[in-house]
Enzyme design. Structure first.
Site, PDB file in Angstrom:
ATOM      1  N   PRO A  16     -10.453   2.645   0.182  1.00 46.66           N
ATOM      2  CA  PRO A  16     -10.728   4.082   0.053  1.00 46.66           C
ATOM      3  C   PRO A  16      -9.699   4.708  -0.869  1.00 46.66           C
ATOM      4  O   PRO A  16      -8.505   4.661  -0.587  1.00 46.66           O
ATOM      5  CB  PRO A  16     -10.584   4.604   1.491  1.00 46.66           C
ATOM      6  CG  PRO A  16      -9.682   3.616   2.169  1.00 46.66           C
ATOM      7  CD  PRO A  16      -9.903   2.291   1.503  1.00 46.66           C
ATOM      8  N   VAL A  51      -8.778   8.233  -3.060  1.00 40.56           N
ATOM      9  CA  VAL A  51      -9.084   9.635  -3.334  1.00 40.56           C
ATOM     10  C   VAL A  51      -9.538   9.774  -4.784  1.00 40.56           C
ATOM     11  O   VAL A  51      -8.895   9.252  -5.702  1.00 40.56           O
ATOM     12  CB  VAL A  51      -7.837  10.517  -3.083  1.00 40.56           C
ATOM     13  CG1 VAL A  51      -8.110  11.958  -3.493  1.00 40.56           C
ATOM     14  CG2 VAL A  51      -7.433  10.447  -1.618  1.00 40.56           C
ATOM     15  N   GLN A  68     -14.668   6.451   5.345  1.00 40.99           N
ATOM     16  CA  GLN A  68     -13.366   6.654   5.974  1.00 40.99           C
ATOM     17  C   GLN A  68     -13.122   8.139   6.253  1.00 40.99           C
ATOM     18  O   GLN A  68     -13.305   8.981   5.360  1.00 40.99           O
ATOM     19  CB  GLN A  68     -12.214   6.127   5.125  1.00 40.99           C
ATOM     20  CG  GLN A  68     -10.923   6.115   5.955  1.00 40.99           C
ATOM     21  CD  GLN A  68      -9.684   5.804   5.170  1.00 40.99           C
ATOM     22  OE1 GLN A  68      -9.295   6.553   4.285  1.00 40.99           O
ATOM     23  NE2 GLN A  68      -9.035   4.693   5.506  1.00 40.99           N
ATOM     24  N   CYS A 122      -2.460   7.094   5.948  1.00 36.69           N
ATOM     25  CA  CYS A 122      -2.097   7.955   4.812  1.00 36.69           C
ATOM     26  C   CYS A 122      -0.717   8.566   5.049  1.00 36.69           C
ATOM     27  O   CYS A 122      -0.499   9.262   6.044  1.00 36.69           O
ATOM     28  CB  CYS A 122      -3.120   9.057   4.624  1.00 36.69           C
ATOM     29  SG  CYS A 122      -2.701  10.177   3.246  1.00 36.69           S
ATOM     30  N   HIS A 177      -1.954  -1.988   5.936  1.00 36.37           N
ATOM     31  CA  HIS A 177      -1.163  -1.842   4.711  1.00 36.37           C
ATOM     32  C   HIS A 177       0.270  -2.212   5.089  1.00 36.37           C
ATOM     33  O   HIS A 177       0.871  -1.568   5.945  1.00 36.37           O
ATOM     34  CB  HIS A 177      -1.225  -0.411   4.167  1.00 36.37           C
ATOM     35  CG  HIS A 177      -0.438  -0.229   2.908  1.00 36.37           C
ATOM     36  ND1 HIS A 177      -1.008  -0.378   1.666  1.00 36.37           N
ATOM     37  CD2 HIS A 177       0.868   0.044   2.698  1.00 36.37           C
ATOM     38  CE1 HIS A 177      -0.065  -0.203   0.740  1.00 36.37           C
ATOM     39  NE2 HIS A 177       1.070   0.064   1.347  1.00 36.37           N
ATOM     40  N   ASN A 199      -3.760  -5.444   3.056  1.00 31.58           N
ATOM     41  CA  ASN A 199      -3.805  -4.452   1.983  1.00 31.58           C
ATOM     42  C   ASN A 199      -2.396  -4.210   1.451  1.00 31.58           C
ATOM     43  O   ASN A 199      -1.439  -4.172   2.217  1.00 31.58           O
ATOM     44  CB  ASN A 199      -4.413  -3.151   2.533  1.00 31.58           C
ATOM     45  CG  ASN A 199      -4.357  -1.986   1.554  1.00 31.58           C
ATOM     46  OD1 ASN A 199      -3.893  -0.913   1.902  1.00 31.58           O
ATOM     47  ND2 ASN A 199      -4.819  -2.178   0.344  1.00 31.58           N
ATOM     48  N   GLY A 200      -2.298  -4.071   0.127  1.00 29.66           N
ATOM     49  CA  GLY A 200      -1.016  -3.723  -0.488  1.00 29.66           C
ATOM     50  C   GLY A 200      -0.639  -4.614  -1.654  1.00 29.66           C
ATOM     51  O   GLY A 200      -0.460  -5.814  -1.477  1.00 29.66           O
ATOM     52  N   ASP A 201      -0.572  -4.024  -2.854  1.00 29.16           N
ATOM     53  CA  ASP A 201      -0.065  -4.697  -4.064  1.00 29.16           C
ATOM     54  C   ASP A 201      -0.830  -5.961  -4.453  1.00 29.16           C
ATOM     55  O   ASP A 201      -0.231  -6.927  -4.911  1.00 29.16           O
ATOM     56  CB  ASP A 201       1.424  -5.040  -3.900  1.00 29.16           C
ATOM     57  CG  ASP A 201       2.319  -3.862  -4.257  1.00 29.16           C
ATOM     58  OD1 ASP A 201       1.775  -2.762  -4.499  1.00 29.16           O
ATOM     59  OD2 ASP A 201       3.545  -4.032  -4.283  1.00 29.16           O
ATOM     60  N   ALA A 228      -6.914  -1.701  -4.024  1.00 24.85           N
ATOM     61  CA  ALA A 228      -7.066  -0.356  -4.564  1.00 24.85           C
ATOM     62  C   ALA A 228      -6.780  -0.377  -6.066  1.00 24.85           C
ATOM     63  O   ALA A 228      -7.675  -0.557  -6.882  1.00 24.85           O
ATOM     64  CB  ALA A 228      -6.141   0.611  -3.829  1.00 24.85           C
TER      65      ALA A 228
END
Length: 316
Positions: free
Chosen positions: A31, A33, A86, A115, A185, A215-217, A239
């Site tokens: 997700p 923004v 989400q 978040c 994350h 999740n992450g990098d 992402a």
């Protein structure tokens, strides 16, 4: 092996949970923004992405305002599945009302508990929820009790605590509540660009019997493969890596020209606003343009100027 992640599913996926039982690592668009909207989801699905999330939507606004619903949630009947919506929420009934609205058009909802932005936390949304396991439980149970669809998933996305025992406890409580899967994350709320704690994701995964998504990098397919092996995660959520290369999950090292052409076609077909159309191209072309080319391309101010530039320089 990388083939584990690239290989497409032979069976027909009926809902999002089926993906986690397919025997393959689930490839997921995070997700984001402004960015993970219908046009971009359509693009990444063409390049081996299994599951897409909408951008985070504030549930209270979504329930209260038809204008918010129209602007925040767009899908279509063909191709935009499986889809997870989400939500940012802090009240069980509000989340449930939002879930009921999207239920006919999506395969599940995800509660944002990760978040770290100040505005979200000051409103009681996002990462502050990792310190409120009882509230998470109430929200999840409310949705499960009121949405009469056994295939509709309810998942959560979290960040980790400084004390990992607290995160493991949170995840085990969420599992006992009946969440479908948990996305982790691997940074704390305070961490932004520090290395991701994949070891923490591994410990969480070993403590759970439901699917865990890392999740992450993760910026390349090789990264995804490495994180899968490091953590044992059932899914990999990406992402920025997908923004830079929407064809990443299909094994491309950088955005191929055919993917740029696909984005132009899809974005124009969906009536994507110029700023969004242009920004996606800036990300996609980051690795394939010189500093001087970036300067010129990033300064373009109309769709026609962008189309002319792509045609003149790349034959797109």
């Amino acid at each position: 092996m990388i083939g584990d992640i690239i290989e497409t599913k032979q069976c027909q996926v009926k809902d999002a949970m089926d993906l986690f039982h397919s025997g393959q690592v689930v490839k997921i668009c995070a997700p984001m923004v402004r960015y993970s909207k219908l046009a971009f989801r359509t693009l990444v699905r063409k390049y081996s992405c299994d599951l897409c999330y909408t951008p985070m939507i504030v549930a209270a606004d979504f329930v209260r305002s038809a204008k918010a619903r129209d602007s925040e949630f767009t899908t279509n009947k063909v191709g935009d599945r499986p889809l997870i919506v989400q939500f940012a929420a802090k009240e069980a009934q509000v989340l449930c009302d939002a879930a009921r609205i999207v239920c006919p058009f999506a395969d599940g909802i995800d509660l944002n508990c990760g978040c770290p932005q100040r505005w979200a936390m000051s409103e009681g949304y996002g990462a502050c929820l990792i310190n409120k396991p009882e509230l998470i439980r109430d929200m999840v149970r409310h949705v499960q009790n009121q949405i009469n669809n056994p295939g509709f998933s309810v998942s959560i996305k979290i960040r980790i605590h400084e004390d990992l025992k607290r995160t493991v406890d949170l995840c085990q409580k969420a599992e006992a509540t009946g969440v479908s899967w948990i996305t982790v994350h691997g940074r704390s709320v305070q961490e932004r660009h520090q290395p991701v704690h994949y070891d923490a994701i591994k410990i969480i995964k070993q403590s759970m019997s439901i699917p865990v998504v890392a999740n992450g990098d993760i910026k390349t397919l090789k990264d995804a493969e490495n994180v899968h092996h490091l953590t044992g995660a059932d899914g990999i959520m990406v992402a920025r890596g997908l923004l830079a290369n929407p064809a990443m999950f299909a094994g491309y090292e950088e955005t191929p020209l055919e993917c740029i052409q696909d984005w132009v076609d899809i974005a124009l077909e969906h009536g994507t606003p110029f700023t969004c159309f242009h920004h996606h191209l800036m990300y996609m072309m980051e690795r394939i343009t010189s500093k001087q080319e970036k300067k010129v391309f990033n300064a373009l101010s109309s769709t026609s100027a962008v189309l002319d530039y792509l045609n003149d320089h790349y034959g797109v």
